[in-house]
Design an enzyme around this catalytic site. Structure first.
Site, PDB file in Angstrom:
ATOM      1  N   GLU A   1       0.837  -1.199   0.000  1.00 34.39           N
ATOM      2  CA  GLU A   1       0.000   0.000   0.000  1.00 34.39           C
ATOM      3  C   GLU A   1       0.874   1.253   0.000  1.00 34.39           C
ATOM      4  OE1 GLU A   1      -3.660   1.831   2.763  1.00 34.39           O
ATOM      5  OE2 GLU A   1      -2.455   0.144   3.482  1.00 34.39           O
TER       6      GLU A   1
ATOM      7  N   CYS B   1      -5.427  -3.379   2.477  1.00 38.06           N
ATOM      8  CA  CYS B   1      -5.208  -3.337   3.930  1.00 38.06           C
ATOM      9  C   CYS B   1      -6.490  -3.553   4.742  1.00 38.06           C
ATOM     10  CB  CYS B   1      -4.515  -2.020   4.292  1.00 38.06           C
ATOM     11  SG  CYS B   1      -3.717  -2.044   5.923  1.00 38.06           S
TER      12      CYS B   1
ATOM     13  N   LYS C   1      -9.405   2.092  -2.194  1.00 41.86           N
ATOM     14  CA  LYS C   1      -9.699   1.526  -0.872  1.00 41.86           C
ATOM     15  C   LYS C   1     -11.085   1.965  -0.408  1.00 41.86           C
ATOM     16  CE  LYS C   1      -7.352   0.978   3.599  1.00 41.86           C
ATOM     17  NZ  LYS C   1      -6.139   1.373   4.363  1.00 41.86           N
TER      18      LYS C   1
END
Length: 259
Positions: free
Chosen positions: A43, A144, A111
């Site tokens: 990330e 994540c 995300k």
């Protein structure tokens, strides 16, 4: 067809896009030499992850850098998933960008579940999945914190995804996510899962490494501790078929829901 997945556990060069791209080229050269057919970076690898008071000017050259990533992917003839912060019409995004072995952009995943005050104040959340195909396997992308929500991984499995790749910036003291939760996500959905974390530190955050590649029954196919490392594992579609043959969680869930 077997897919050899490569994950790079490491960090870019802070505030130096040119040097970070040189690292990308070095890592991809090593991965290709080792036979990787897809390489995933952590990330925010291209830009840095935690950048307090991130401004749009800080990302002015990111698109140019992403073009360079595509060029390197084409030169090495290997697909790449790269973590980066990018600008969009809606605002700043925490993204993972997928490139083909010809350097063409396959898609951008933004995300969806933002972690903590800084992310929520800095980024506009995404709203859609991103999937592509490599060597006959369907690949989905999460970032994540997304993987901590079973609904998002189950959505990938229900869409027929075989492998979920997860660029990550997991920091201390949250090691339990990498050690306990990630293998369960692969097992409960009977998929492969590649979790590519950062190393090092940024502005007081210490990243824990612990990257892993998990098989469809939760077994570890490759893992790392805290140091920079290239992880490699062969993903055999036969494992998916074998694991789902005796009992398919998705099929049994569907029968349960339908009474």
């Amino acid at each position: 067809m077997m897919l050899r997945l490569g994950l790079w556990q490491g960090e870019g060069v802070p505030d130096n896009r040119v040097a970070t791209l040189q690292e990308v080229e070095r890592v991809l050269a090593d991965a290709v030499e080792a036979g990787a057919s897809l390489v995933v970076f952590p990330e925010g690898y291209l830009t840095g992850y935690y950048i307090p008071e991130l401004k749009t000017d800080d990302l002015a050259d990111v698109e140019e850098a992403l073009v360079a990533v595509g060029r390197i992917a084409a030169e090495k003839a290997v697909p790449v998933v790269m973590g980066a912060h990018v600008l969009s019409a809606e605002g700043t995004r925490n993204a993972a960008i997928a490139f083909s072995s010809a350097g063409e952009e396959l898609g951008r995943y933004y995300k969806r579940l933002l972690f903590g005050d800084w992310e929520k104040e800095t980024f506009v959340p995404g709203s859609h999945p991103t999937r592509f195909e490599i060597d006959g396997l369907s690949v989905g992308v999460l970032i994540c914190y997304d993987v901590e929500f079973p609904e998002l991984v189950r959505e990938e499995a229900q869409a027929g995804t075989d492998l979920v790749v997860v660029p990550t910036a997991l920091m201390s003291p949250h090691q339990r996510i990498a050690r306990q939760l990630v293998p369960v996500r692969s097992m409960e959905n009977q998929i492969f899962l590649g979790y590519a974390n950062r190393t090092g530190a940024e502005h007081g955050l210490d990243f824990v490494g612990l990257s892993s590649i998990s098989g469809p029954n939760g077994e570890s196919l490759a893992s790392a501790e805290t140091a920079p490392k290239l992880l490699l594992a062969d993903l055999d579609p036969g494992l998916l078929q074998h694991e789902r043959a005796d009992n398919s969680y998705l099929e049994d869930l569907e029968r349960f829901r339908n009474g």
